[in-house]
Write a protein that holds these residues in place. Sequence first.
Motif, short mmCIF file in Angstrom:
data_model
loop_
_atom_site.label_atom_id
_atom_site.label_comp_id
_atom_site.label_asym_id
_atom_site.label_seq_id
_atom_site.Cartn_x
_atom_site.Cartn_y
_atom_site.Cartn_z
N CYS A 147 0.83 -1.21 0.00
CA CYS A 147 0.00 0.00 0.00
C CYS A 147 0.86 1.26 0.00
CB CYS A 147 -0.93 0.00 1.22
SG CYS A 147 -2.22 -1.26 1.18
N GLN A 148 1.92 1.25 0.80
CA GLN A 148 2.79 2.42 0.86
C GLN A 148 3.52 2.62 -0.46
OE1 GLN A 148 4.65 0.98 4.58
NE2 GLN A 148 4.27 3.00 5.43
N VAL A 172 1.03 4.14 -2.96
CA VAL A 172 0.88 5.58 -2.81
C VAL A 172 2.12 6.30 -3.35
CG1 VAL A 172 0.67 7.46 -1.13
CG2 VAL A 172 -0.68 5.38 -0.84
N ALA A 229 2.23 9.06 -6.35
CA ALA A 229 2.82 10.38 -6.20
C ALA A 229 3.94 10.58 -7.22
CB ALA A 229 3.36 10.55 -4.78
N PHE A 234 -2.36 16.27 -3.31
CA PHE A 234 -2.56 14.81 -3.32
C PHE A 234 -2.68 14.27 -1.88
CE2 PHE A 234 -0.52 10.48 -3.83
CZ PHE A 234 -1.64 9.89 -4.39
N ALA A 235 -1.80 14.75 -1.01
CA ALA A 235 -1.82 14.30 0.39
C ALA A 235 -3.11 14.72 1.07
CB ALA A 235 -0.61 14.88 1.14
N ARG A 271 -6.02 15.19 -0.29
CA ARG A 271 -7.13 14.35 -0.78
C ARG A 271 -7.11 12.97 -0.15
NH1 ARG A 271 -9.59 15.96 -5.56
NH2 ARG A 271 -10.91 14.14 -5.19
N LEU A 272 -5.91 12.47 0.18
CA LEU A 272 -5.79 11.16 0.82
C LEU A 272 -6.00 11.23 2.33
CD1 LEU A 272 -2.67 9.65 -1.01
CD2 LEU A 272 -5.09 9.34 -1.56
N GLY A 273 -5.86 12.42 2.89
CA GLY A 273 -6.00 12.56 4.33
C GLY A 273 -4.75 12.17 5.09
N VAL A 274 -3.59 12.28 4.44
CA VAL A 274 -2.31 11.99 5.10
C VAL A 274 -1.43 13.22 5.00
CG1 VAL A 274 -2.47 9.53 4.59
CG2 VAL A 274 -1.31 11.04 2.98
N VAL A 317 3.63 11.51 2.08
CA VAL A 317 3.55 11.32 0.62
C VAL A 317 4.91 11.59 -0.03
CG1 VAL A 317 2.57 12.30 -1.50
CG2 VAL A 317 1.09 11.80 0.44
N GLN A 339 7.22 8.57 0.70
CA GLN A 339 6.83 7.38 -0.05
C GLN A 339 7.14 7.54 -1.53
OE1 GLN A 339 2.73 7.04 1.15
NE2 GLN A 339 3.23 5.88 3.01
#
Length: 314
Positions: free
Chosen positions: A30-31, A34, A38, A67-68, A70-73, A78, A81
């Motif tokens: 998953c990481q 992402v 990116a 982007f971050a 929108r992902l909530g991180v 981001v 990663q």
Amino acid sequence: MFTTIGSVGKDRFEELVTSSLDRVEMEARCQFAVGDAALEIEPLRPHGGHLPVAEPQLSVEESLALFAARLGVSFHTVRTQRWVAAQWPAEHRQTGVSFEVHRILAAHPDRFELIRNPPLNERTGLPRWTGEAAKKAVGWKSDQVPVSTAEKVAAIRDLAEGDEAVAAVVATDFLRRPDVAFKAMRDPTARERVNEAQFELAEEGGEDDEFTQDYVQTFSDEDEGDPIEDPVHIVRGFRKAQEFGDLIAVCQGFIAGAARLVPKLRCHDLTASQVAALTRHVEKLRATTDWIEHAVATGKVDLDEQLAQLLRGQ
């Protein structure tokens, strides 16, 4: 062999390890996913490169921040990663190795070959990458509590690095252990250094070594006399010498520690409570040195009530 680990049996522990390894691998995928996304949004470019500007567009930071969001991180997550994904093309990523290990090894010039050869884990006896093992491979300092003999030795060396006062106190303390002293003197280099130091002290006459001077002056007279002495007297003499040496070592340890720490107070803005605490301890130190001097001069070692209350903090 342990029948339980924590609150579970060994079989259940192995089941939890297996299921958790699957989750660690899934998390790594998953990481990386992402990071790949990116990287697609903002590919890494050579230093000094630029994009032709046909129309106003977002900067790299702005694109990744959007982007971050929108992902909530976090943007930092981001960005990290993305960088790790760029250092590890898909064909070089190792299944079963955490994203954290990939991140730590990412800057190693031989990372593709290195990651395929995991080191032996001393806790499990299995070849496997861990975060701590990866840090050692790239020369980072480990946060793990030392376990092996080599790790403990390295930790002690790091703590005493560049501080001769600390190294001297630690070495002296260790050499008071008979087994340690015996093993240390089996090392030719250590034995040679000790002999050289003894010769230098002898040539100097002990004038620059307070411990040697005090020790010789205190006990040299007792060694003169009949060649055959009462064993009880000999044992008492050894004990007296040891106690005297311990007291001198305590004094020298305090002096060395104060010489190392007091100059560092120059940049400290101490609070009133800190100043009060130091004042109380300094008062205790003065009273203790007075007690030592009184005991040496009179042979009386009893504490008077006022001093006893002071040392108890009353």
